[in-house]
Enzyme design. Structure first.
Site, PDB file in Angstrom:
ATOM      1  N   ASP A   1      -1.310   6.547  -5.062  1.00 24.27           N
ATOM      2  CA  ASP A   1      -2.123   7.233  -5.300  1.00 24.27           C
ATOM      3  C   ASP A   1      -1.759   8.330  -6.601  1.00 24.27           C
ATOM      4  O   ASP A   1      -0.409   8.902  -6.686  1.00 24.27           O
ATOM      5  CB  ASP A   1      -3.044   7.859  -4.058  1.00 24.27           C
ATOM      6  CG  ASP A   1      -2.806   7.265  -2.867  1.00 24.27           C
ATOM      7  OD1 ASP A   1      -3.659   6.559  -2.727  1.00 24.27           O
ATOM      8  OD2 ASP A   1      -2.027   6.634  -2.106  1.00 24.27           O
TER       9      ASP A   1
ATOM     10  N   HIS B   1       0.744  -1.116   0.002  1.00 28.05           N
ATOM     11  CA  HIS B   1      -0.002   0.125   0.112  1.00 28.05           C
ATOM     12  C   HIS B   1       1.423   1.443  -0.078  1.00 28.05           C
ATOM     13  O   HIS B   1       1.292   1.576   1.658  1.00 28.05           O
ATOM     14  CB  HIS B   1      -1.110   0.002   1.390  1.00 28.05           C
ATOM     15  CG  HIS B   1      -1.830   1.051   1.618  1.00 28.05           C
ATOM     16  ND1 HIS B   1      -1.207   1.931   2.463  1.00 28.05           N
ATOM     17  CD2 HIS B   1      -2.835   1.997   0.772  1.00 28.05           C
ATOM     18  CE1 HIS B   1      -2.511   2.938   2.797  1.00 28.05           C
ATOM     19  NE2 HIS B   1      -2.861   2.502   1.267  1.00 28.05           N
ATOM     20  N   ARG B   2       0.751   2.174  -1.426  1.00 27.22           N
ATOM     21  CA  ARG B   2       1.515   3.168  -1.148  1.00 27.22           C
ATOM     22  C   ARG B   2       2.706   2.910  -0.893  1.00 27.22           C
ATOM     23  O   ARG B   2       4.199   3.304  -0.883  1.00 27.22           O
ATOM     24  CB  ARG B   2       1.336   4.803   0.057  1.00 27.22           C
ATOM     25  CG  ARG B   2      -0.277   4.753   0.039  1.00 27.22           C
ATOM     26  CD  ARG B   2      -0.101   5.727   1.226  1.00 27.22           C
ATOM     27  NE  ARG B   2      -1.494   5.607   2.498  1.00 27.22           N
ATOM     28  CZ  ARG B   2      -1.609   6.940   3.054  1.00 27.22           C
ATOM     29  NH1 ARG B   2      -0.905   7.458   3.020  1.00 27.22           N
ATOM     30  NH2 ARG B   2      -3.263   6.754   3.274  1.00 27.22           N
TER      31      ARG B   2
ATOM     32  N   LYS C   1      -6.983   9.214  -7.161  1.00 27.96           N
ATOM     33  CA  LYS C   1      -7.000  10.252  -6.427  1.00 27.96           C
ATOM     34  C   LYS C   1      -7.634  11.827  -6.339  1.00 27.96           C
ATOM     35  O   LYS C   1      -7.123  13.069  -6.403  1.00 27.96           O
ATOM     36  CB  LYS C   1      -5.969  10.133  -5.269  1.00 27.96           C
ATOM     37  CG  LYS C   1      -5.639  10.925  -3.390  1.00 27.96           C
ATOM     38  CD  LYS C   1      -6.645  10.233  -2.734  1.00 27.96           C
ATOM     39  CE  LYS C   1      -5.548   8.848  -2.743  1.00 27.96           C
ATOM     40  NZ  LYS C   1      -7.404   7.823  -1.481  1.00 27.96           N
TER      41      LYS C   1
ATOM     42  N   ASP D   1       0.755  -1.795   4.988  1.00 30.58           N
ATOM     43  CA  ASP D   1       1.874  -0.985   5.020  1.00 30.58           C
ATOM     44  C   ASP D   1       2.803  -1.610   5.055  1.00 30.58           C
ATOM     45  O   ASP D   1       4.099  -1.701   5.807  1.00 30.58           O
ATOM     46  CB  ASP D   1       1.617   0.237   5.801  1.00 30.58           C
ATOM     47  CG  ASP D   1       0.579   0.991   5.193  1.00 30.58           C
ATOM     48  OD1 ASP D   1       0.218   1.446   4.283  1.00 30.58           O
ATOM     49  OD2 ASP D   1      -0.214   1.339   6.005  1.00 30.58           O
TER      50      ASP D   1
ATOM     51  N   HIS E   1      -0.234  10.755  -2.094  1.00 26.05           N
ATOM     52  CA  HIS E   1      -1.446  10.244  -1.850  1.00 26.05           C
ATOM     53  C   HIS E   1      -2.448  11.958  -1.355  1.00 26.05           C
ATOM     54  O   HIS E   1      -4.316  11.504  -1.672  1.00 26.05           O
ATOM     55  CB  HIS E   1      -1.173   9.742  -0.162  1.00 26.05           C
ATOM     56  CG  HIS E   1      -2.678   9.937   0.269  1.00 26.05           C
ATOM     57  ND1 HIS E   1      -3.187  10.326   1.137  1.00 26.05           N
ATOM     58  CD2 HIS E   1      -3.308   8.278   0.436  1.00 26.05           C
ATOM     59  CE1 HIS E   1      -4.760   9.662   1.713  1.00 26.05           C
ATOM     60  NE2 HIS E   1      -4.683   8.506   0.603  1.00 26.05           N
TER      61      HIS E   1
ATOM     62  N   GLU F   1      -4.152   4.153  -7.752  1.00 31.44           N
ATOM     63  CA  GLU F   1      -5.459   4.276  -7.135  1.00 31.44           C
ATOM     64  C   GLU F   1      -5.752   6.622  -8.021  1.00 31.44           C
ATOM     65  O   GLU F   1      -4.956   6.990  -7.366  1.00 31.44           O
ATOM     66  CB  GLU F   1      -5.955   4.445  -5.691  1.00 31.44           C
ATOM     67  CG  GLU F   1      -7.268   4.956  -5.221  1.00 31.44           C
ATOM     68  CD  GLU F   1      -7.043   5.461  -3.860  1.00 31.44           C
ATOM     69  OE1 GLU F   1      -6.452   4.693  -2.923  1.00 31.44           O
ATOM     70  OE2 GLU F   1      -7.659   6.078  -3.986  1.00 31.44           O
TER      71      GLU F   1
ATOM     72  N   GLU G   1      -0.025  -0.518  -4.874  1.00 32.55           N
ATOM     73  CA  GLU G   1      -0.900   0.185  -4.553  1.00 32.55           C
ATOM     74  C   GLU G   1      -0.337   1.194  -4.763  1.00 32.55           C
ATOM     75  O   GLU G   1       0.832   2.026  -3.648  1.00 32.55           O
ATOM     76  CB  GLU G   1      -2.120   0.058  -3.763  1.00 32.55           C
ATOM     77  CG  GLU G   1      -3.546   0.979  -3.804  1.00 32.55           C
ATOM     78  CD  GLU G   1      -2.926   2.016  -3.135  1.00 32.55           C
ATOM     79  OE1 GLU G   1      -4.039   2.962  -3.498  1.00 32.55           O
ATOM     80  OE2 GLU G   1      -2.197   2.362  -2.254  1.00 32.55           O
TER      81      GLU G   1
HETATM   82  O1  G3P Z   1      -6.153   1.980  -2.325  1.00 29.46           O
HETATM   83  C1  G3P Z   1      -6.856   1.449  -1.416  1.00 29.46           C
HETATM   84  C2  G3P Z   1      -6.304   2.122  -0.415  1.00 29.46           C
HETATM   85  O2  G3P Z   1      -4.767   3.121  -0.493  1.00 29.46           O
HETATM   86  C3  G3P Z   1      -7.453   3.412  -0.235  1.00 29.46           C
HETATM   87  O3  G3P Z   1      -7.071   4.430   1.120  1.00 29.46           O
HETATM   88  O4  G3P Z   1      -6.498   6.346   1.812  1.00 29.46           O
HETATM   89  O5  G3P Z   1      -5.229   4.836   1.488  1.00 29.46           O
HETATM   90  O6  G3P Z   1      -6.074   6.091  -0.462  1.00 29.46           O
HETATM   91  P1  G3P Z   1      -6.227   5.937   0.423  1.00 29.46           P
HETATM   92 CA    CA Z   2      -4.557   5.006  -2.278  1.00 32.31          CA
END
Ligand code: G3P
Ligand code: CA
Length: 245
Positions: A37, A8-9, A111, A228, A50, A109, A35
């Site tokens: 943003d 994630h990120r 954003k 994470d 993000h 993603e 993943e």
């Molecule tokens: O894509 C899943 C998750 O990343 C969504 O929430 O705020 O971490 O971008 P956020």
């Molecule tokens: Ca995200």
């Protein structure tokens, strides 16, 4: 089925989010995918960050959309975590794709709570330039944007991001032709997982940083776990897969 573990990120604990350092580390750790943003700069460049504001992760202030790429590049994007990362800059989507292109899954993603003109077209163009149509899944909390993606390129996978425990979430996503539900992990009960699968969609969850939760979601057979804590989740998943054989 083998659940995929997605950074994630970037997802490498101890590395600044959405930086090349974190994506390189995710690749090194053996993540199945990452993943991240994307947003647009004032001069229309697709960048990976993000927050709409740069204040939390960069040594500047204001909205991403109000800065040109050249201005953002003057700032650092890693020192907020540690001085070790003070050379990290905000990456462009192209730079990130270059690093992660060999992974199995790339979750981009959008954003775009703020309106970003032609973000969808620009992202799809880069995905095509890197020949990544097969492995990319585009997600967003902005479902109008996902509909636009489907219209522009129906074969690209789309993930419908939800925050709340929505009534008939699977029906909602299926009806709009989305390929996956991207749920907050606490809302992913077995009923919605099974229903999404029955309807031919993926069920992917974010953001899972505790071992017990990873184990529970593996047992429910979700398709992707975003975390994470890549090392932790990969180890649990690999042990879990061994037990299944
Ligand atoms: O894509 C899943 C998750 O990343 C969504 O929430 O705020 O971490 O971008 P956020
Ligand atoms: Ca995200």
């Amino acid at each position: 089925m083998k659940t995929k573990i997605i950074g994630h990120r970037g997802g490498a604990a101890g590395y600044p989010e959405n930086t090349l350092a974190s994506f390189k580390k995710a690749v090194e750790l053996g993540a199945d995918g990452v993943e991240f943003d994307v947003q647009l700069t004032a001069d229309g460049e697709v960048v990976v960050i993000h927050d709409e504001l740069i204040d939390r992760t960069m040594n500047g202030s204001g909205l991403v959309k109000d800065h040109k790429l050249s201005e953002l590049r003057q700032l650092n994007a890693g020192e907020y975590l540690s001085s070790e990362f003070k050379e990290e800059k905000i990456p462009t989507l192209a730079e990130v794709l270059e690093v992660v292109k060999d992974l199995e899954v790339i979750n981009i993603e959008l954003k775009n709570y703020l309106p970003y003109p032609e973000l969808e077209e620009k992202v799809l163009k880069l995905v095509d330039q890197f020949e990544l149509r097969e492995k990319v899944i585009i997600s967003s909390f902005n479902h109008y944007s996902l509909q636009k993606i489907k219209k522009l390129q129906p074969e690209i996978k789309t993930g419908c991001l939800l925050m709340s425990k929505m009534i008939n979430a699977a029906d909602y996503a299926f009806k709009r032709g989305f390929d996956a539900l991207h749920l907050h992990f606490l809302t992913a009960d077995l009923e919605v997982v099974d229903k999404a699968h029955f309807m031919g969609m993926q069920l992917n969850v974010y953001t899972v940083n505790f071992p017990d939760a990873v184990n529970e979601l593996l047992a429910k057979e979700v398709d992707m776990i975003m975390t994470d804590e890549l090392e932790m989740a990969l180890e649990i998943r690999d042990d879990f897969s061994k037990d299944q054989i």
